[in-house]
Design an enzyme around this catalytic site. Structure first.
Site, PDB file in Angstrom:
ATOM      1  N   ASP A 130       0.848  -1.202   0.000  1.00 60.21           N
ATOM      2  CA  ASP A 130       0.000   0.000   0.000  1.00 60.21           C
ATOM      3  C   ASP A 130       0.885   1.253   0.000  1.00 60.21           C
ATOM      4  O   ASP A 130       0.392   2.373  -0.069  1.00 60.21           O
ATOM      5  CB  ASP A 130      -1.019  -0.014   1.145  1.00 60.21           C
ATOM      6  CG  ASP A 130      -0.387  -0.107   2.522  1.00 60.21           C
ATOM      7  OD1 ASP A 130       0.851  -0.193   2.619  1.00 60.21           O
ATOM      8  OD2 ASP A 130      -1.143  -0.104   3.522  1.00 60.21           O
ATOM      9  N   SER A 131       2.212   1.040   0.014  1.00 53.17           N
ATOM     10  CA  SER A 131       3.152   2.145  -0.215  1.00 53.17           C
ATOM     11  C   SER A 131       2.906   2.768  -1.579  1.00 53.17           C
ATOM     12  O   SER A 131       3.406   3.857  -1.868  1.00 53.17           O
ATOM     13  CB  SER A 131       4.599   1.635  -0.129  1.00 53.17           C
ATOM     14  OG  SER A 131       4.795   0.525  -0.976  1.00 53.17           O
TER      15      SER A 131
ATOM     16  N   ASP B  91      -0.873  -6.214  -0.307  1.00 51.39           N
ATOM     17  CA  ASP B  91      -1.175  -5.586   0.978  1.00 51.39           C
ATOM     18  C   ASP B  91      -2.673  -5.414   1.150  1.00 51.39           C
ATOM     19  O   ASP B  91      -3.368  -5.026   0.204  1.00 51.39           O
ATOM     20  CB  ASP B  91      -0.542  -4.189   1.022  1.00 51.39           C
ATOM     21  CG  ASP B  91       0.583  -4.103   2.032  1.00 51.39           C
ATOM     22  OD1 ASP B  91       0.691  -4.985   2.899  1.00 51.39           O
ATOM     23  OD2 ASP B  91       1.371  -3.142   1.926  1.00 51.39           O
TER      24      ASP B  91
ATOM     25  N   LYS C 247      -0.852  -9.533   2.855  1.00 51.74           N
ATOM     26  CA  LYS C 247      -0.110  -9.066   4.045  1.00 51.74           C
ATOM     27  C   LYS C 247      -0.989  -8.096   4.804  1.00 51.74           C
ATOM     28  O   LYS C 247      -1.679  -7.267   4.190  1.00 51.74           O
ATOM     29  CB  LYS C 247       1.191  -8.371   3.616  1.00 51.74           C
ATOM     30  CG  LYS C 247       1.910  -7.701   4.797  1.00 51.74           C
ATOM     31  CD  LYS C 247       3.322  -7.280   4.448  1.00 51.74           C
ATOM     32  CE  LYS C 247       3.431  -5.942   3.749  1.00 51.74           C
ATOM     33  NZ  LYS C 247       2.866  -4.802   4.509  1.00 51.74           N
TER      34      LYS C 247
ATOM     35  N   GLU D 176       9.444  -4.052  10.361  1.00 52.36           N
ATOM     36  CA  GLU D 176       9.776  -2.732   9.800  1.00 52.36           C
ATOM     37  C   GLU D 176      10.312  -1.800  10.879  1.00 52.36           C
ATOM     38  O   GLU D 176       9.684  -1.609  11.931  1.00 52.36           O
ATOM     39  CB  GLU D 176       8.529  -2.117   9.133  1.00 52.36           C
ATOM     40  CG  GLU D 176       8.826  -0.735   8.532  1.00 52.36           C
ATOM     41  CD  GLU D 176       7.803  -0.254   7.528  1.00 52.36           C
ATOM     42  OE1 GLU D 176       6.883  -1.003   7.173  1.00 52.36           O
ATOM     43  OE2 GLU D 176       7.951   0.915   7.089  1.00 52.36           O
TER      44      GLU D 176
HETATM   45  O1  KIV Z   1       3.581  -1.068   1.617  1.00 54.29           O
HETATM   46  C1  KIV Z   1       4.724  -1.527   1.553  1.00 54.29           C
HETATM   47  O2  KIV Z   1       5.446  -1.364   0.567  1.00 54.29           O
HETATM   48  C2  KIV Z   1       5.196  -2.292   2.693  1.00 54.29           C
HETATM   49  C3  KIV Z   1       6.673  -2.531   2.794  1.00 54.29           C
HETATM   50  C4  KIV Z   1       7.371  -1.279   3.062  1.00 54.29           C
HETATM   51  C5  KIV Z   1       6.986  -3.594   3.772  1.00 54.29           C
HETATM   52  O3  KIV Z   1       4.434  -2.659   3.520  1.00 54.29           O
END
Ligand code: KIV
Length: 272
Positions: A46-47, A85, A115, A185
């Site tokens: 979700d980044s 995510d 995740k 993290e």
């Molecule tokens: O959203 C994401 O990219 C993440 C990673 C930074 C682990 O959760």
């Protein structure tokens, strides 16, 4: 081409002491390149809210955004494991909604695993329900960006004895409930090492030092777009792109592009 990386491969890698490389990707052409590399798993994080959508955090990312981008990535990935995510409020409300949303990421968008952020103590019911439906779950503890406002900013977690003990307990709880792997993290390297040592499932670190069983980074950070302390710039693609845009605009304005090679022949040239 090597066979598909699966959640079982993750466990085997840990057993064999082989590190796991995970990288984010959010679109088809980029995911194709990542899939052709030695990266083991692609995280549709979700980044993407910050990396490609222009948000300042991950909280505005929706299920529809995640389904859209996960679909692009899974259509490209022939070898890598695709982990999607679960965005903010897609699993926190109740277990039924969590399963429906995880089901969209797998059934509709083609992810192989999901995740989600937080402990089994908080979200055990959702995690158990998703797992019961046959969907592998990756945990994520330490600095969990969906709780940024509760943390009061993006801060390293696990600095004092109490939070170290809590993170160890959370990691054990996620393993016990059935997560196939856990993202750690922004936690001190020694704590990440102790947690990794204590678990039989692999830890994937980001800003968590070298003793994790694998690493994950945000693709845009390694290409020169981000400024995270824990990331590394492997190629300055940002500058390359900026130079290309400048050169293109200059050539159009100077009438040096397009040349004959970039144009279709005139009917007279074709006839001759
Ligand atoms: O959203 C994401 O990219 C993440 C990673 C930074 C682990 O959760």
């Amino acid at each position: 081409m090597a066979g598909r990386v699966t959640t079982l491969t993750f466990r085997e890698r840990k057993r064999a002491g082989e590190k796991i490389a995970v990288l984010t990707a959010y679109d088809y052409p980029t995911a194709k390149l990542v899939d052709e590399s030695a990266v083991d798993a692609i995280l549709v994080g979700d980044s993407l809210g910050m990396a490609i959508m222009g948000y300042k955090d991950t909280l505005q990312v929706t299920m529809d955004d995640m389904v859209h981008h996960t679909g692009m990535v899974s259509r490209a990935a022939e070898r890598a494991l695709v982990i999607a995510d679960m965005p903010f409020l897609s699993y926190q409300v109740n277990a039924e909604e969590a399963l429906r949303n995880a089901g969209r990421l797998v059934g509709q968008a083609g992810a192989h695993a999901v995740k989600l952020e937080g402990s089994a103590e908080k979200f055990g019911e959702s995690i158990r329900t998703i797992l019961r439906a046959g969907i592998p779950v990756m945990g994520h503890i330490g600095l969990t960006p969906q709780s940024v406002h509760q943390f009061g900013g993006y801060r390293v977690q696990g600095r004092d004895a109490e939070s170290r003990a809590r993170l160890k307990k959370e990691a054990a709880g996620l393993q016990e409930i059935g997560c196939f792997s856990i993202v750690l993290e922004c936690v001190p390297a020694d704590l990440a090492g102790e947690i990794s040592e204590s678990l039989s499932i692999p830890t994937i670190g980001i800003g968590a030092g070298p003793e994790c069983d694998g690493q994950v980074l945000v693709l845009h950070d390694i290409l020169g777009w981000g400024e995270n302390r824990f990331s590394k710039t492997y190629a300055d693609v940002r500058s390359e792109m900026a130079q290309a845009f400048e050169a293109y605009a200059r050539e159009v304005k100077q009438c040096t592009f397009p040349e004959e090679a970039h144009s279709y022949p005139t009917s007279a040239q074709k006839a001759g």
